[in-house]
Design a protein around this motif. Sequence first.
Motif, PDB file in Angstrom:
ATOM      1  N   UNK A 333       0.904  -1.220  -0.063  1.00 16.18           N
ATOM      2  CA  UNK A 333       0.064   0.050  -0.091  1.00 16.18           C
ATOM      3  C   UNK A 333       1.055   1.280  -0.054  1.00 16.18           C
ATOM      4  N   UNK A 334       1.772   1.307   0.848  1.00 11.87           N
ATOM      5  CA  UNK A 334       2.883   2.638   1.046  1.00 11.87           C
ATOM      6  C   UNK A 334       3.540   2.811  -0.443  1.00 11.87           C
ATOM      7  N   UNK A 335       3.920   1.419  -1.268  1.00 10.08           N
ATOM      8  CA  UNK A 335       4.470   1.752  -2.480  1.00 10.08           C
ATOM      9  C   UNK A 335       3.565   2.099  -3.395  1.00 10.08           C
ATOM     10  N   UNK A 336       2.463   1.830  -3.114  1.00  6.86           N
ATOM     11  CA  UNK A 336       1.415   2.260  -4.261  1.00  6.86           C
ATOM     12  C   UNK A 336       1.222   3.810  -4.238  1.00  6.86           C
ATOM     13  N   UNK A 337       0.917   3.959  -3.019  1.00 15.40           N
ATOM     14  CA  UNK A 337       0.758   5.469  -2.731  1.00 15.40           C
ATOM     15  C   UNK A 337       1.961   6.550  -3.200  1.00 15.40           C
ATOM     16  N   UNK A 338       3.190   5.811  -2.890  1.00 13.15           N
ATOM     17  CA  UNK A 338       4.445   6.685  -3.275  1.00 13.15           C
ATOM     18  C   UNK A 338       4.513   6.689  -4.649  1.00 13.15           C
ATOM     19  N   UNK A 382      -7.239   9.154   0.357  1.00 10.05           N
ATOM     20  CA  UNK A 382      -8.306   8.088   0.625  1.00 10.05           C
ATOM     21  C   UNK A 382      -9.125   7.661  -0.832  1.00 10.05           C
ATOM     22  N   UNK A 383      -8.853   8.226  -1.620  1.00 10.27           N
ATOM     23  CA  UNK A 383      -9.431   7.810  -3.176  1.00 10.27           C
ATOM     24  C   UNK A 383      -8.215   6.943  -3.604  1.00 10.27           C
ATOM     25  N   UNK A 384      -6.998   6.818  -3.033  1.00  3.02           N
ATOM     26  CA  UNK A 384      -6.066   5.665  -3.645  1.00  3.02           C
ATOM     27  C   UNK A 384      -6.304   4.667  -2.567  1.00  3.02           C
ATOM     28  N   UNK A 385      -6.603   4.817  -1.791  1.00  6.99           N
ATOM     29  CA  UNK A 385      -6.855   3.771  -0.710  1.00  6.99           C
ATOM     30  C   UNK A 385      -8.088   2.924  -1.097  1.00  6.99           C
ATOM     31  N   UNK A 386      -9.022   3.528  -1.366  1.00  5.25           N
ATOM     32  CA  UNK A 386     -10.131   3.132  -1.980  1.00  5.25           C
ATOM     33  C   UNK A 386     -10.000   2.293  -3.112  1.00  5.25           C
ATOM     34  N   UNK A 387      -9.295   2.758  -4.072  1.00  4.92           N
ATOM     35  CA  UNK A 387      -9.015   1.853  -5.444  1.00  4.92           C
ATOM     36  C   UNK A 387      -8.044   0.707  -5.007  1.00  4.92           C
ATOM     37  N   UNK A 388      -7.295   0.840  -4.025  1.00  6.40           N
ATOM     38  CA  UNK A 388      -6.226  -0.420  -3.609  1.00  6.40           C
ATOM     39  C   UNK A 388      -7.221  -1.413  -3.128  1.00  6.40           C
ATOM     40  N   UNK A 389      -8.337  -1.068  -2.188  1.00  8.88           N
ATOM     41  CA  UNK A 389      -9.245  -1.815  -1.426  1.00  8.88           C
ATOM     42  C   UNK A 389     -10.387  -2.442  -2.216  1.00  8.88           C
ATOM     43  N   UNK A 390     -10.642  -1.840  -3.630  1.00  8.62           N
ATOM     44  CA  UNK A 390     -11.572  -2.086  -4.347  1.00  8.62           C
ATOM     45  C   UNK A 390     -11.671  -3.517  -4.918  1.00  8.62           C
TER      46      UNK A 390
END
Length: 390
Positions: A333-338, A382-390
Amino acid sequence: MEIEALRQDTPGSSNRIHLNNAGAGLLSRRTLRAMTGHLELEAAIGGYEAAGRERDRIDATYANIARLVGGRPEEVALFDNSTHAWNAAFYSMTFTPGDRILTGRAEYGSNVLAYLQVARRTGAEVVVVPNDASGQIDTAALAHLIDERTKLVGVSHLPTSGGLVNPVAEIGRITRAAGVPFLLDATQSVGQFPVDVAEIGCDMLTATGRKFLRGPRGSGFLWVRAEVLEHLEPHVNEIAASTWDGQRGFTWHDGARRFETWEVSYSNVLGMSAAVEQALEIGMDHIGQRAIALGAYLRDRLDAVPGVTTYDLGRQRCAIVTAKVDALPSADVAAALAAHGVNVTTTDPVHTQFDTEERQVHPLVRLSPHYYNTEAELDRAVELFAKLAG
C-alpha cells in the motif's frame, strides 16, 4: 492560517503530497535559509569563526525552545537527535537491584531497549503499565503500581505507531504526588500541538527537530527541570559539560548544558531554531487545532472506505493515522501511494514492542498530515486507498 502562503514557503509541497510528518516534516524556505546561510558563512570565513560571529543567534536557540515548551533557557540542552537526548537523561539516573522502571505499552522501541539493558545490567525491573479500555495508559493502574521501589516513570506522549495521545498531565500529577521522576518522550508531540512542561508536570522531556517542528534531521533537545539536576549524573563528561578544577576533579556546568557535547552542527542548530521561531509565530494553538482536525478528517474518511480499517487508540487522538487495506500488505500500500506521489510510511513491530505484544496488527500504513496539508490532499490519499481496497 494562510495555508497557501505557508505552502508557497514549503518547496516540497509543490511536487508531493507529504503525509509523513511523523517521520520528517517538510522544511520551510525560512529554515533552509538559516541553514544554508550558516554553511556559506563557514565556507567563507571558517567554522570556528562563523560560530563566533553567529553566537547570539546560536544562544537564542535555547530561549526559543524554552518558550516552545514553557521552560527556562538554562533548562535546555541541544543534541543531534531525540534518542541521544533521551539517553542522556535516562542513563544519568542510578538503578540498583529491585528498583522499578514503569512505562506504558506505547513506549518507543529504543527506549524499551534501554530499559531492558539497564534492567539486565543492574537488576532493576521493567514494569509495563496496562492500557485502559480506550487503549491509553491506565492512570489508575499506574498510581497503584507506584511504590517505594519505583525510581522512574518513562512514557511516550504519542506512540510512533498510531494516533493515541497519552494523558500525560494526569501522569504528571501522579508522579509529583509520589515524588517519582517522570521522563517524557515528546518526539511526536512537540511541534504538532502545544506542549507545556509546567502543565504536564514532567521532570525531563526530549524532542526532535525533524518531525512536526519541521526542522532539519540531526537536531533535537532535552529539557530538564532545574530542581531535578542535582539528582542526575550525566553519563558522559567532556569539556562542554564540566570545568576542570586544576587538580584531579571537576565541576559540572550550571543548568542542562552539562549534558551537551562540544562538537555540534551549528547549521542544524540554527535550522531548528528557525523552525521553532516559525512555529511560535504561527501559534502552537493554531497549529495544534489544524493538525488534529486534519487527522480526524483523514481518519473518518478512511473509516468510511469498505475494506480499509484504522487502528488508532485512545480517548484523545492526534494527526497520526494508522490504517490497513484488508487484502494487501501494508508495504505494498505504501509503495502504491508513493508511486502516485503520496509520502507515507509503515509501522514496524519492533519499534513498539509492548504494543506488539498486545496487538498483532503491525505493520500498518502510517499517515501523518500537518497544518500545511490540505483537505484535497487527504481526499486524494483516501481515493487511492479506496482503489487499492476495491
